[in-house]
Design a protein around this motif. Structure first.
Motif, PDB file in Angstrom:
ATOM      1  N   GLY A  60       0.318  -1.263  -0.026  1.00 29.73           N
ATOM      2  CA  GLY A  60       0.143   0.111   0.596  1.00 29.73           C
ATOM      3  C   GLY A  60       0.921   0.852   0.411  1.00 29.73           C
ATOM      4  N   VAL A  61      -0.018   2.351   0.641  1.00 31.41           N
ATOM      5  CA  VAL A  61       1.106   3.349   0.184  1.00 31.41           C
ATOM      6  C   VAL A  61       0.221   4.401   0.692  1.00 31.41           C
ATOM      7  N   LYS A 141      -2.110   0.657  -8.490  1.00 27.22           N
ATOM      8  CA  LYS A 141      -2.137   0.940  -6.992  1.00 27.22           C
ATOM      9  C   LYS A 141      -1.268   1.579  -5.783  1.00 27.22           C
ATOM     10  N   SER A 142      -0.016   1.673  -6.165  1.00 32.07           N
ATOM     11  CA  SER A 142       0.512   2.781  -5.342  1.00 32.07           C
ATOM     12  C   SER A 142       0.325   4.229  -6.606  1.00 32.07           C
ATOM     13  N   GLY A 143      -0.832   4.690  -6.975  1.00 31.13           N
ATOM     14  CA  GLY A 143      -1.422   6.050  -7.004  1.00 31.13           C
ATOM     15  C   GLY A 143      -0.523   6.777  -8.762  1.00 31.13           C
ATOM     16  N   ALA A 191       1.493   6.192  12.066  1.00 31.04           N
ATOM     17  CA  ALA A 191       0.657   6.150  11.049  1.00 31.04           C
ATOM     18  C   ALA A 191       1.195   5.146   9.732  1.00 31.04           C
ATOM     19  N   LEU A 192       2.498   5.010   9.808  1.00 35.34           N
ATOM     20  CA  LEU A 192       2.778   3.432   8.770  1.00 35.34           C
ATOM     21  C   LEU A 192       2.083   2.019   9.441  1.00 35.34           C
ATOM     22  N   VAL A 193       2.458   1.638  10.998  1.00 33.66           N
ATOM     23  CA  VAL A 193       1.734   0.595  11.144  1.00 33.66           C
ATOM     24  C   VAL A 193       0.556   0.285  11.660  1.00 33.66           C
ATOM     25  N   ASP A 194      -0.161   2.251  11.944  1.00 33.64           N
ATOM     26  CA  ASP A 194      -1.880   1.812  11.276  1.00 33.64           C
ATOM     27  C   ASP A 194      -1.608   1.074   9.764  1.00 33.64           C
ATOM     28  N   ALA A 195      -1.665   2.128   8.859  1.00 28.67           N
ATOM     29  CA  ALA A 195      -1.525   1.485   7.998  1.00 28.67           C
ATOM     30  C   ALA A 195      -1.466  -0.445   7.417  1.00 28.67           C
ATOM     31  N   ILE A 196       0.052  -0.843   7.758  1.00 27.60           N
ATOM     32  CA  ILE A 196      -0.314  -1.476   7.696  1.00 27.60           C
ATOM     33  C   ILE A 196      -1.082  -3.020   8.552  1.00 27.60           C
ATOM     34  N   ILE A 197      -1.361  -2.459   9.341  1.00 33.13           N
ATOM     35  CA  ILE A 197      -2.495  -3.138  10.300  1.00 33.13           C
ATOM     36  C   ILE A 197      -3.527  -3.153   9.482  1.00 33.13           C
ATOM     37  N   LYS A 198      -3.662  -1.851   9.589  1.00 36.91           N
ATOM     38  CA  LYS A 198      -5.322  -2.133   8.236  1.00 36.91           C
ATOM     39  C   LYS A 198      -5.322  -2.970   6.919  1.00 36.91           C
ATOM     40  N   ALA A 199      -3.849  -3.252   6.365  1.00 34.77           N
ATOM     41  CA  ALA A 199      -3.634  -4.259   5.377  1.00 34.77           C
ATOM     42  C   ALA A 199      -3.971  -4.870   5.422  1.00 34.77           C
ATOM     43  N   LYS A 200      -4.116  -5.761   6.478  1.00 33.48           N
ATOM     44  CA  LYS A 200      -3.639  -7.612   6.841  1.00 33.48           C
ATOM     45  C   LYS A 200      -4.736  -8.348   6.182  1.00 33.48           C
ATOM     46  N   PRO A 201      -4.370  -9.270   5.396  1.00 33.09           N
ATOM     47  CA  PRO A 201      -4.527 -10.383   4.756  1.00 33.09           C
ATOM     48  C   PRO A 201      -5.625 -10.415   5.581  1.00 33.09           C
ATOM     49  N   ALA A 202      -7.055 -10.986   4.909  1.00 31.69           N
ATOM     50  CA  ALA A 202      -8.155 -12.026   5.504  1.00 31.69           C
ATOM     51  C   ALA A 202      -7.434 -13.652   5.871  1.00 31.69           C
ATOM     52  N   ALA A 203      -6.953 -14.181   4.944  1.00 30.09           N
ATOM     53  CA  ALA A 203      -5.737 -15.066   4.670  1.00 30.09           C
ATOM     54  C   ALA A 203      -4.604 -15.119   5.569  1.00 30.09           C
TER      55      ALA A 203
END
Length: 229
Positions: A60-61, A141-143, A191-203
């Motif tokens: 993500g970005v 995906k990276s805009g 901010a970065l850690v929260d973004a990575i956590i939000k991007a957690k794959p369902a799998a």
């Protein structure tokens, strides 16, 4: 790899086996960034996913609240009104086929990011093998493949970073400079850690964030107590 005396002294200044709260870890990183230049603060995060599986990719970005502290040279590959918009928005280089040829024939890489419009992707594809290994290939995906080139330039100049897994399931990013100080670096880190956590794959199964470490350009890594996910 052999390290110098400053590095050896820095290693002795803290417990390398301990996981520190992020604020304390940043204090250690800043204190041990002893080079004569403004060292970059690096973020390294190991995730509990399998990067070989398509449904476990993390990418993500994010525009860091306080930027990266780096002056980013932006190349925009576009034509007509989009090229004019890129010039007005402060792109460092703007062009089309002639700049693609320059990259091909002169091995020209005096830029840090590439933005292109969708209609130019056929041309940009000619240099995909040159841009890809350097992490410069534009991607929707990276805009960086967009018709809104002005916004893409503004985001990159403001401190947009892309995070993505490597083959070892580790994300490597920059979160600023030593001169930012603890508070601004902490804001960027969260901010970065929260973004990575939000991007957690369902799998993803089990512990998602395995480990995090922070380091300066020339300093030793400091382990950070990761957020429980």
């Amino acid at each position: 790899m052999k390290h110098g005396k400053k590095y050896a002294d820095s290693v002795k200044a803290f417990d390398r086996t301990k996981q520190y709260e992020v604020g304390e870890a940043l204090d250690i990183v800043i204190a041990n960034a002893k080079a004569k230049f403004d060292e970059t603060v690096e973020f390294h995060c190991r995730l509990g996913v399998d990067p070989k599986q398509a449904d476990q990719q993390v990418r993500g970005v994010i525009v860091l609240p306080n930027g990266t502290g780096k002056t980013v040279r932006v190349l925009v590959l576009a034509k007509g009104e989009k090229a004019d918009a890129a010039q007005a928005a402060g792109a460092d280089y703007v062009g089309a086929e002639e700049l693609v040829t320059k990259i091909q024939k002169e091995n020209w890489f005096e830029f840090d990011a590439v933005i292109t419009t969708p209609d130019m992707m056929g041309v940009v594809g000619r240099i995909g093998k040159l841009l890809g290994p350097k992490g410069l290939m534009p991607n929707p995906k990276s805009g960086t493949v967009t018709n809104d080139v002005a916004k893409a330039i503004a985001d990159i100049k403001a401190g947009k970073v892309e995070y993505r897994l490597d083959k070892q399931a580790i994300i490597h990013c920059t979160i600023g400079k030593k001169s930012f100080g603890r508070e601004k670096l902490n804001e960027n880190y969260n901010a970065l850690v929260d973004a990575i956590i939000k991007a957690k794959p369902a799998a993803a199964k089990g512990q998602y964030v395995k480990s995090i470490s922070l380091t300066s350009t020339m300093g030793p890594g400091v382990k950070v107590l990761p957020k429980t996910v």
